[in-house]
Design a protein around this motif. Structure first.
Motif, PDB file in Angstrom:
ATOM      1  N   PRO A  30       0.952  -1.115  -0.091  1.00  0.00           N
ATOM      2  CA  PRO A  30      -0.079  -0.016  -0.008  1.00  0.00           C
ATOM      3  C   PRO A  30       0.905   1.289  -0.015  1.00  0.00           C
ATOM      4  O   PRO A  30       2.028   1.211   0.333  1.00  0.00           O
ATOM      5  CB  PRO A  30      -0.917  -0.174   1.243  1.00  0.00           C
ATOM      6  CG  PRO A  30      -0.849  -1.671   1.585  1.00  0.00           C
ATOM      7  CD  PRO A  30       0.603  -1.977   1.013  1.00  0.00           C
ATOM      8  N   HIS A 149       5.692   6.180  -2.576  1.00  0.00           N
ATOM      9  CA  HIS A 149       5.190   4.585  -2.730  1.00  0.00           C
ATOM     10  C   HIS A 149       6.235   3.817  -2.080  1.00  0.00           C
ATOM     11  O   HIS A 149       5.897   3.072  -1.039  1.00  0.00           O
ATOM     12  CB  HIS A 149       4.995   4.291  -4.133  1.00  0.00           C
ATOM     13  CG  HIS A 149       4.510   2.715  -4.156  1.00  0.00           C
ATOM     14  ND1 HIS A 149       5.247   1.714  -4.255  1.00  0.00           N
ATOM     15  CD2 HIS A 149       3.210   2.257  -4.345  1.00  0.00           C
ATOM     16  CE1 HIS A 149       4.798   0.722  -4.472  1.00  0.00           C
ATOM     17  NE2 HIS A 149       3.442   0.878  -4.646  1.00  0.00           N
ATOM     18  N   CYS A 168      -1.594  10.432  -9.411  1.00  0.00           N
ATOM     19  CA  CYS A 168      -3.026  10.300 -10.102  1.00  0.00           C
ATOM     20  C   CYS A 168      -2.767  11.314 -11.342  1.00  0.00           C
ATOM     21  O   CYS A 168      -2.576  12.456 -11.111  1.00  0.00           O
ATOM     22  CB  CYS A 168      -4.127  10.799  -9.246  1.00  0.00           C
ATOM     23  SG  CYS A 168      -5.659  11.000  -9.767  1.00  0.00           S
ATOM     24  N   HIS A 192      -4.547   5.884 -12.100  1.00  0.00           N
ATOM     25  CA  HIS A 192      -3.588   5.703 -10.979  1.00  0.00           C
ATOM     26  C   HIS A 192      -2.465   4.922 -11.317  1.00  0.00           C
ATOM     27  O   HIS A 192      -2.415   4.119 -12.088  1.00  0.00           O
ATOM     28  CB  HIS A 192      -4.324   4.716  -9.965  1.00  0.00           C
ATOM     29  CG  HIS A 192      -3.493   4.853  -8.746  1.00  0.00           C
ATOM     30  ND1 HIS A 192      -3.879   3.561  -7.850  1.00  0.00           N
ATOM     31  CD2 HIS A 192      -2.478   5.542  -8.145  1.00  0.00           C
ATOM     32  CE1 HIS A 192      -2.870   3.606  -7.064  1.00  0.00           C
ATOM     33  NE2 HIS A 192      -2.127   4.742  -6.941  1.00  0.00           N
ATOM     34  N   GLN A 212      -2.254   1.196 -12.369  1.00  0.00           N
ATOM     35  CA  GLN A 212      -2.787   0.372 -11.443  1.00  0.00           C
ATOM     36  C   GLN A 212      -4.315   0.249 -11.655  1.00  0.00           C
ATOM     37  O   GLN A 212      -4.937   1.042 -12.240  1.00  0.00           O
ATOM     38  CB  GLN A 212      -2.564   0.999 -10.074  1.00  0.00           C
ATOM     39  CG  GLN A 212      -1.019   1.290  -9.570  1.00  0.00           C
ATOM     40  CD  GLN A 212      -0.241   0.417  -9.753  1.00  0.00           C
ATOM     41  OE1 GLN A 212      -0.228  -0.549  -9.044  1.00  0.00           O
ATOM     42  NE2 GLN A 212       0.812   0.179 -10.528  1.00  0.00           N
ATOM     43  N   CYS A 216      -8.048   6.418  -8.886  1.00  0.00           N
ATOM     44  CA  CYS A 216      -7.170   6.891  -7.800  1.00  0.00           C
ATOM     45  C   CYS A 216      -7.531   6.991  -6.538  1.00  0.00           C
ATOM     46  O   CYS A 216      -8.818   6.959  -6.064  1.00  0.00           O
ATOM     47  CB  CYS A 216      -6.720   8.601  -8.207  1.00  0.00           C
ATOM     48  SG  CYS A 216      -5.920   8.808  -9.937  1.00  0.00           S
ATOM     49  N   PRO A 217      -6.486   6.481  -5.567  1.00  0.00           N
ATOM     50  CA  PRO A 217      -6.944   6.490  -4.187  1.00  0.00           C
ATOM     51  C   PRO A 217      -7.662   7.917  -3.790  1.00  0.00           C
ATOM     52  O   PRO A 217      -7.133   8.892  -4.182  1.00  0.00           O
ATOM     53  CB  PRO A 217      -5.722   6.135  -3.462  1.00  0.00           C
ATOM     54  CG  PRO A 217      -4.743   5.316  -4.534  1.00  0.00           C
ATOM     55  CD  PRO A 217      -5.120   6.231  -6.028  1.00  0.00           C
ATOM     56  N   GLU A 218      -8.672   7.488  -2.706  1.00  0.00           N
ATOM     57  CA  GLU A 218      -9.170   8.761  -2.008  1.00  0.00           C
ATOM     58  C   GLU A 218      -7.823   9.592  -1.432  1.00  0.00           C
ATOM     59  O   GLU A 218      -7.099   9.240  -0.823  1.00  0.00           O
ATOM     60  CB  GLU A 218      -9.991   8.440  -0.755  1.00  0.00           C
ATOM     61  CG  GLU A 218     -10.715   9.736  -0.373  1.00  0.00           C
ATOM     62  CD  GLU A 218     -11.677   9.264   0.685  1.00  0.00           C
ATOM     63  OE1 GLU A 218     -12.266  10.143   1.548  1.00  0.00           O
ATOM     64  OE2 GLU A 218     -11.865   7.787   0.848  1.00  0.00           O
TER      65      GLU A 218
END
Length: 222
Positions: A30, A149, A168, A192, A212, A216-218
């Motif tokens: 993650p 990351h 993003c 993402h 990915q 895109c992650p929050e």
């Protein structure tokens, strides 16, 4: 991204626009919520970190000989900021060169200087293909957000230190013929990415990129 049917050349263009290049996908741990180097550290020349050498939330678990190669902790935040700025510059250089159909040698040279390895190989092939058919890209890519990351451990000689970023990216525009007719359109949906940048001859360069799954992650996207 949704795409319309197109030729192999055009599909390759979209991969570059999306930030996707050939080569191994970065590790799937993650994204780290902060830029602390203790959250995720990758050993050198290892695409996927082994369980006993990948850093966890309690701190790095790298062997001492690998940990000793890392930059001082107080320098990490600044290095991550440099890598993030270098990626933004890379996207801007791509947009500028692609808008001319990769026919401006100065813009192409500037773009190539922002990449290395697999990404550079993909860019060189794409530039040759588009310049050969006389097509241009009328569009742009906007970096909506980045986050750390993981960190890449340098080699024994000190080379190869790098940063992997979660990115993003918002892409919009179209591939066009020289007369302005549209060959291929992008829908502009954010994608993402995980992007690896390494220090090469004193400058940050994009080495690998991979799209990915999912949005895109929050907190990273719009």
């Amino acid at each position: 991204m949704r795409v319309r049917p197109a030729t192999v050349t055009v599909i390759a263009l979209v991969l570059v626009l999306a930030g996707c290049g050939p080569g191994p996908e970065p590790p799937s741990e993650p994204p780290s919520p902060t830029s602390s180097p203790s959250l995720s550290v990758e050993p050198p020349t290892t695409p996927q970190p082994e369980p006993d050498t990948a850093a966890g939330p309690e701190g790095p678990t790298l062997p001492p000989e690998l940990a000793a190669r890392m930059p001082p902790e107080e320098e990490i935040d600044g290095l991550v900021l440099e890598a993030e700025a270098a990626y933004v510059d890379h996207r801007a250089a791509y947009d500028a060169a692609a808008s001319t159909g990769f026919t401006d040698p100065d813009l192409v040279e500037t773009l190539f200087a922002t990449a290395t390895g697999d990404v550079l190989d993909a860019l060189e092939a794409e530039a040759t293909a588009l310049a050969g058919v006389g097509r241009v890209v009328d569009g742009r890519a906007e970096v909506l957000g980045t986050e750390l990351h993981s960190l890449l451990v340098p080699e024994e000689d000190g080379t190869g230190f790098g940063v992997a970023l979660g990115v993003c990216l918002h892409i919009e525009g179209a591939l066009e013929e020289s007369d302005g007719s549209v060959v291929y359109e992008l829908d502009g949906e954010p994608v993402h990415l995980v992007v690896r940048l390494t220090v090469h001859e004193g400058t940050w360069r994009v080495a690998t990129q991979s799209v990915q799954e999912g949005p895109c992650p929050e907190g990273l996207g719009p």
